[in-house]
Design a protein around this motif. Structure first.
Motif, mmCIF file in Angstrom:
data_model
loop_
_atom_site.group_PDB
_atom_site.id
_atom_site.type_symbol
_atom_site.label_atom_id
_atom_site.label_comp_id
_atom_site.label_asym_id
_atom_site.label_seq_id
_atom_site.Cartn_x
_atom_site.Cartn_y
_atom_site.Cartn_z
ATOM 1 N N THR A 38 0.872 -1.178 0.000
ATOM 2 C CA THR A 38 0.000 0.000 0.000
ATOM 3 C C THR A 38 0.907 1.225 0.000
ATOM 4 O OG1 THR A 38 -1.685 -1.195 1.238
ATOM 5 C CG2 THR A 38 -1.855 1.218 1.185
ATOM 6 N N PRO A 49 0.165 8.232 0.280
ATOM 7 C CA PRO A 49 -0.528 9.183 -0.595
ATOM 8 C C PRO A 49 0.469 9.953 -1.465
ATOM 9 C CG PRO A 49 -1.423 9.284 1.627
ATOM 10 C CD PRO A 49 -0.199 8.407 1.692
ATOM 11 N N GLY A 50 0.078 10.142 -2.715
ATOM 12 C CA GLY A 50 0.911 10.897 -3.642
ATOM 13 C C GLY A 50 1.843 10.032 -4.484
ATOM 14 N N SER A 91 2.355 6.885 -7.131
ATOM 15 C CA SER A 91 1.610 6.180 -8.162
ATOM 16 C C SER A 91 2.115 4.746 -8.321
ATOM 17 C CB SER A 91 1.781 6.928 -9.489
ATOM 18 O OG SER A 91 1.534 6.086 -10.579
ATOM 19 N N ALA A 126 -2.511 2.023 -4.749
ATOM 20 C CA ALA A 126 -2.631 3.409 -4.320
ATOM 21 C C ALA A 126 -3.217 3.435 -2.909
ATOM 22 C CB ALA A 126 -3.534 4.183 -5.287
ATOM 23 N N SER A 127 -2.957 4.497 -2.192
ATOM 24 C CA SER A 127 -3.382 4.578 -0.789
ATOM 25 C C SER A 127 -4.892 4.451 -0.612
ATOM 26 C CB SER A 127 -2.887 5.877 -0.155
ATOM 27 O OG SER A 127 -3.424 6.993 -0.844
ATOM 28 N N ASP A 128 -5.670 4.823 -1.634
ATOM 29 C CA ASP A 128 -7.129 4.745 -1.524
ATOM 30 C C ASP A 128 -7.726 3.502 -2.181
ATOM 31 O OD1 ASP A 128 -6.540 5.514 -4.109
ATOM 32 O OD2 ASP A 128 -8.072 7.083 -4.203
#
Length: 182
Positions: free
Chosen positions: A56, A59-60, A62, A117-119
């Motif tokens: 994982t 954020p930010g 790719s 991605a983090s989400d």
């Protein structure tokens, strides 16, 4: 091509720990968390002899950009994008990214990385499935039976008694859609 299903090997946990340690060192702050998921992460469950590690990303970062970096370390981008925000890569058995720093230069078994991605919801879903299998012996037995049934539908096991599933078996599509986790 067939993929063998083997009895659980407790060494898979140690192998996963070595790989996660290597990846933590290699990825640094780009990785928010790394998880050993899939059947090799469930004690007693038959599995393909291939680790599955979810990465994982913070954020930010790719998954696609990071996959390009990992090509330098012998990873292969599978090219399939089953879920948005996830890139799957594989690496054959061989020295880990930091094996030359270890005294015994131990090899790491073949493995798959899912860069998320983090989400992306996939890592949470795979951890939940892994934990459900770990916590419910009846569920784990039913899942093992499903795997054996897929082997039988795909063809008879070879004389060695190992169970195999053809690599292009329809179950791979079910996996990619999150219907079967391994």
């Amino acid at each position: 091509m067939s993929i063998p299903l083997l009895p659980h090997n407790p060494d898979w946990f140690r192998q996963a720990d070595l790989l996660i340690d290597d990846l933590e060192h290699l990825l640094g702050a780009r990785a928010l968390r790394l998880d050993h998921v899939g059947s090799t992460a469930v004690p007693g469950l038959i599995a393909k002899p291939k680790l599955h590690i979810d990465v994982t990303l913070a954020p930010g970062f790719s998954p696609a950009a990071l996959s390009n970096d990992l090509l330098l370390y012998g990873y292969h981008d599978l090219g399939a994008r089953f879920r948005e925000g996830e890139v799957q890569m594989t690496r054959p058995a061989g020295p880990g990214p930091r094996s030359n720093e270890r005294e015994n230069h131990e090899l790491i078994i073949a493995h798959r990385l899912c860069l998320c991605a983090s989400d992306c919801p996939s890592p949470d879903q795979r951890r939940q499935f892994r934990d459900a299998l770990r916590g419910d012996a009846s569920l784990a037995r039913r899942y093992a039976a499903l795997k054996r049934d897929l082997v039988l539908k795909a063809g008879s096991p070879p004389p060695s008694g190992k169970h195999t599933i053809p690599a292009r078996h329809p179950s791979s599509k079910a996996y990619s859609q999150g219907k079967v986790c391994d």
